[in-house]
Design a protein around this motif. Structure first.
Motif, PDB file in Angstrom:
ATOM      1  N   GLU A  14       0.871  -1.180   0.000  1.00 41.90           N
ATOM      2  CA  GLU A  14       0.000   0.000   0.000  1.00 41.90           C
ATOM      3  C   GLU A  14       0.904   1.225   0.000  1.00 41.90           C
ATOM      4  O   GLU A  14       1.816   1.331   0.822  1.00 41.90           O
ATOM      5  N   VAL A  15       0.669   2.137  -0.940  1.00 39.30           N
ATOM      6  CA  VAL A  15       1.568   3.285  -1.105  1.00 39.30           C
ATOM      7  C   VAL A  15       0.801   4.587  -0.956  1.00 39.30           C
ATOM      8  O   VAL A  15      -0.168   4.840  -1.680  1.00 39.30           O
ATOM      9  N   SER A  16       1.222   5.403  -0.007  1.00 50.23           N
ATOM     10  CA  SER A  16       0.716   6.766   0.128  1.00 50.23           C
ATOM     11  C   SER A  16       1.635   7.660  -0.701  1.00 50.23           C
ATOM     12  O   SER A  16       2.795   7.894  -0.335  1.00 50.23           O
ATOM     13  N   ILE A  17       1.121   8.133  -1.820  1.00 50.59           N
ATOM     14  CA  ILE A  17       1.945   8.881  -2.769  1.00 50.59           C
ATOM     15  C   ILE A  17       2.454  10.169  -2.116  1.00 50.59           C
ATOM     16  O   ILE A  17       1.704  10.872  -1.424  1.00 50.59           O
ATOM     17  N   TYR A  18       3.712  10.480  -2.331  1.00 48.32           N
ATOM     18  CA  TYR A  18       4.299  11.677  -1.731  1.00 48.32           C
ATOM     19  C   TYR A  18       3.490  12.929  -2.091  1.00 48.32           C
ATOM     20  O   TYR A  18       3.049  13.094  -3.228  1.00 48.32           O
ATOM     21  N   ASN A  19       3.327  13.800  -1.101  1.00 46.73           N
ATOM     22  CA  ASN A  19       2.642  15.073  -1.341  1.00 46.73           C
ATOM     23  C   ASN A  19       3.624  16.245  -1.298  1.00 46.73           C
ATOM     24  O   ASN A  19       3.236  17.390  -1.105  1.00 46.73           O
ATOM     25  N   TRP A  20       4.898  15.944  -1.500  1.00 42.80           N
ATOM     26  CA  TRP A  20       5.922  16.991  -1.508  1.00 42.80           C
ATOM     27  C   TRP A  20       5.874  17.769  -2.815  1.00 42.80           C
ATOM     28  O   TRP A  20       5.890  17.188  -3.900  1.00 42.80           O
ATOM     29  N   PRO A  21       5.833  19.106  -2.755  1.00 47.13           N
ATOM     30  CA  PRO A  21       5.841  19.918  -3.980  1.00 47.13           C
ATOM     31  C   PRO A  21       7.118  19.685  -4.778  1.00 47.13           C
ATOM     32  O   PRO A  21       8.194  19.463  -4.212  1.00 47.13           O
ATOM     33  N   ALA A  22       6.975  19.737  -6.089  1.00 44.59           N
ATOM     34  CA  ALA A  22       8.112  19.543  -6.985  1.00 44.59           C
ATOM     35  C   ALA A  22       8.332  20.786  -7.841  1.00 44.59           C
ATOM     36  O   ALA A  22       7.508  21.708  -7.851  1.00 44.59           O
ATOM     37  N   ARG A  23       9.415  20.814  -8.575  1.00 41.07           N
ATOM     38  CA  ARG A  23       9.825  21.996  -9.330  1.00 41.07           C
ATOM     39  C   ARG A  23       8.836  22.380 -10.431  1.00 41.07           C
ATOM     40  O   ARG A  23       8.806  23.529 -10.866  1.00 41.07           O
ATOM     41  N   ASP A  24       8.015  21.422 -10.885  1.00 35.94           N
ATOM     42  CA  ASP A  24       7.066  21.739 -11.962  1.00 35.94           C
ATOM     43  C   ASP A  24       5.689  22.113 -11.426  1.00 35.94           C
ATOM     44  O   ASP A  24       4.720  22.180 -12.173  1.00 35.94           O
ATOM     45  N   GLY A  25       5.597  22.360 -10.112  1.00 30.36           N
ATOM     46  CA  GLY A  25       4.340  22.814  -9.524  1.00 30.36           C
ATOM     47  C   GLY A  25       3.403  21.701  -9.109  1.00 30.36           C
ATOM     48  O   GLY A  25       2.304  21.980  -8.621  1.00 30.36           O
ATOM     49  N   THR A  26       3.800  20.446  -9.271  1.00 29.07           N
ATOM     50  CA  THR A  26       2.979  19.315  -8.855  1.00 29.07           C
ATOM     51  C   THR A  26       3.580  18.679  -7.602  1.00 29.07           C
ATOM     52  O   THR A  26       4.672  19.045  -7.166  1.00 29.07           O
ATOM     53  N   GLY A  84      -3.585  15.407  -2.405  1.00 33.75           N
ATOM     54  CA  GLY A  84      -2.785  15.411  -1.180  1.00 33.75           C
ATOM     55  C   GLY A  84      -2.907  14.151  -0.366  1.00 33.75           C
ATOM     56  O   GLY A  84      -2.096  13.921   0.545  1.00 33.75           O
ATOM     57  N   ASP A  85      -3.913  13.301  -0.656  1.00 28.30           N
ATOM     58  CA  ASP A  85      -4.105  12.079   0.122  1.00 28.30           C
ATOM     59  C   ASP A  85      -4.203  10.842  -0.776  1.00 28.30           C
ATOM     60  O   ASP A  85      -4.846   9.857  -0.415  1.00 28.30           O
ATOM     61  N   LEU A  86      -3.577  10.884  -1.930  1.00 27.64           N
ATOM     62  CA  LEU A  86      -3.661   9.780  -2.875  1.00 27.64           C
ATOM     63  C   LEU A  86      -2.980   8.530  -2.304  1.00 27.64           C
ATOM     64  O   LEU A  86      -1.824   8.577  -1.884  1.00 27.64           O
ATOM     65  N   ARG A  87      -3.725   7.431  -2.311  1.00 31.61           N
ATOM     66  CA  ARG A  87      -3.203   6.166  -1.800  1.00 31.61           C
ATOM     67  C   ARG A  87      -3.605   5.047  -2.750  1.00 31.61           C
ATOM     68  O   ARG A  87      -4.757   4.976  -3.175  1.00 31.61           O
ATOM     69  N   VAL A  88      -2.657   4.195  -3.090  1.00 32.33           N
ATOM     70  CA  VAL A  88      -2.929   3.113  -4.027  1.00 32.33           C
ATOM     71  C   VAL A  88      -2.453   1.788  -3.453  1.00 32.33           C
ATOM     72  O   VAL A  88      -1.496   1.732  -2.662  1.00 32.33           O
ATOM     73  N   LEU A  89      -3.150   0.731  -3.848  1.00 27.09           N
ATOM     74  CA  LEU A  89      -2.701  -0.627  -3.582  1.00 27.09           C
ATOM     75  C   LEU A  89      -1.904  -1.061  -4.803  1.00 27.09           C
ATOM     76  O   LEU A  89      -2.380  -0.937  -5.936  1.00 27.09           O
ATOM     77  N   VAL A  90      -0.691  -1.533  -4.582  1.00 26.16           N
ATOM     78  CA  VAL A  90       0.201  -1.900  -5.681  1.00 26.16           C
ATOM     79  C   VAL A  90       0.394  -3.410  -5.698  1.00 26.16           C
ATOM     80  O   VAL A  90       0.699  -4.019  -4.670  1.00 26.16           O
ATOM     81  N   VAL A  91       0.195  -3.999  -6.861  1.00 25.21           N
ATOM     82  CA  VAL A  91       0.468  -5.421  -7.073  1.00 25.21           C
ATOM     83  C   VAL A  91       1.633  -5.527  -8.041  1.00 25.21           C
ATOM     84  O   VAL A  91       1.559  -5.013  -9.157  1.00 25.21           O
ATOM     85  N   MET A  92       2.724  -6.161  -7.601  1.00 26.47           N
ATOM     86  CA  MET A  92       3.920  -6.279  -8.423  1.00 26.47           C
ATOM     87  C   MET A  92       4.104  -7.714  -8.904  1.00 26.47           C
ATOM     88  O   MET A  92       3.967  -8.661  -8.131  1.00 26.47           O
ATOM     89  N   GLN A  93       4.398  -7.860 -10.166  1.00 31.43           N
ATOM     90  CA  GLN A  93       4.776  -9.148 -10.721  1.00 31.43           C
ATOM     91  C   GLN A  93       6.161  -9.547 -10.203  1.00 31.43           C
ATOM     92  O   GLN A  93       6.972  -8.695  -9.820  1.00 31.43           O
TER      93      GLN A  93
END
Length: 245
Positions: A14-26, A84-93
């Motif tokens: 389970e991955v909580s996607i980083y919410n750190w601002p980046a140089r391109d404004g995202t 800001g709260d994006l969370r995904v379940l990741v399944v890896m081969q």
């Protein structure tokens, strides 16, 4: 035969996607690709986008709860956290391969010249994301920003020249992981090949109406690890297999 990893030799996190601002404004994760494993996203909460660079060029796919998408080896991907709260379940081969260095981050070319230089840029110690250690977060952000620098250059090149602009990075990625493949062969034999062989044997049994192997049926509980770690896309919560129930 008891499973030594999740069904189909997959890995689950389970991955909580980083919410750190980046140089391109995202805000978002560290762009990278996997050299030998496909990856799937099942969006649990929040909204964002998955940017990809692959044989189709550049694409931006919306991420919202319930969305499912996957991408094959060689796909450069970057998760963007719009809510800001994006969370995904990741399944890896191919469980074990990603953990053994199957991925390559999109660092600028100077950091891709050999495995030693790349490892210095990719190092992340400590990696505990729940310790509150500012040093760990700073290192993860530095790594993300360095990969983003290379990714933005690749993205511009693909938009201008098409997918052929990825060839040099793909070649560098293959060169960086080449020495690891003998170990990956062992993981493949013990994982995906072992499970495929078990299913093949079960089909032989069924063909002759032999159900004896079903007497060994069992149930296993996935055990959630205590602390999250800093990964590439975000803070990762993993599961392992505990004792059979």
């Amino acid at each position: 035969m008891a499973l030594t990893n999740f069904p189909g030799a997959t890995a689950l996190s389970e991955v909580s996607i980083y919410n750190w601002p980046a140089r391109d404004g995202t805000s978002g994760g560290t762009p990278h690709l996997h050299t030998a494993s496909a990856e799937a996203y099942v969006v649990q909460q929040g909204r964002g986008r998955l940017e990809t660079l692959d044989s189709g060029g550049f694409a931006s796919t919306p991420l919202e709860p319930g969305a499912v998408l996957w991408f094959t080896p060689g796909t450069i991907h970057r998760a963007i956290n719009d809510s800001g709260d994006l969370r995904v379940l990741v399944v890896m081969q191919n469980a074990g391969l990603p953990e053994s260095g199957d991925s390559v981050m999109t660092f600028p070319p100077a950091h891709l010249v050999d495995a030693t230089v790349y490892s210095q840029a990719a190092a992340l110690t400590p990696s505990d994301a729940d310790s509150g250690d500012p040093t760990a977060e700073s290192a993860a952000r530095r790594r993300r920003d360095l990969a983003l620098e290379g990714y933005l250059a690749l993205k511009m090149a693909v938009l201008a020249e098409g997918p052929a602009a990825l060839a040099d990075f793909h070649h560098a990625a293959a060169r960086l992981v080449g020495a690891r493949t003998s170990h990956w062969q062992e993981l493949l034999v013990q994982g995906a090949e072992r499970q495929a062989a078990a299913t093949r044997q079960q089909l032989r049994f069924l063909e002759s109406a032999d159900s004896y192997y079903m007497q060994d049926a069992e149930t296993t509980m996935g055990q959630r690890k205590t602390n999250r770690i800093y990964g590439m896309c975000g803070r990762i919560q993993t599961w392992g297999l505990s004792e059979n129930l």
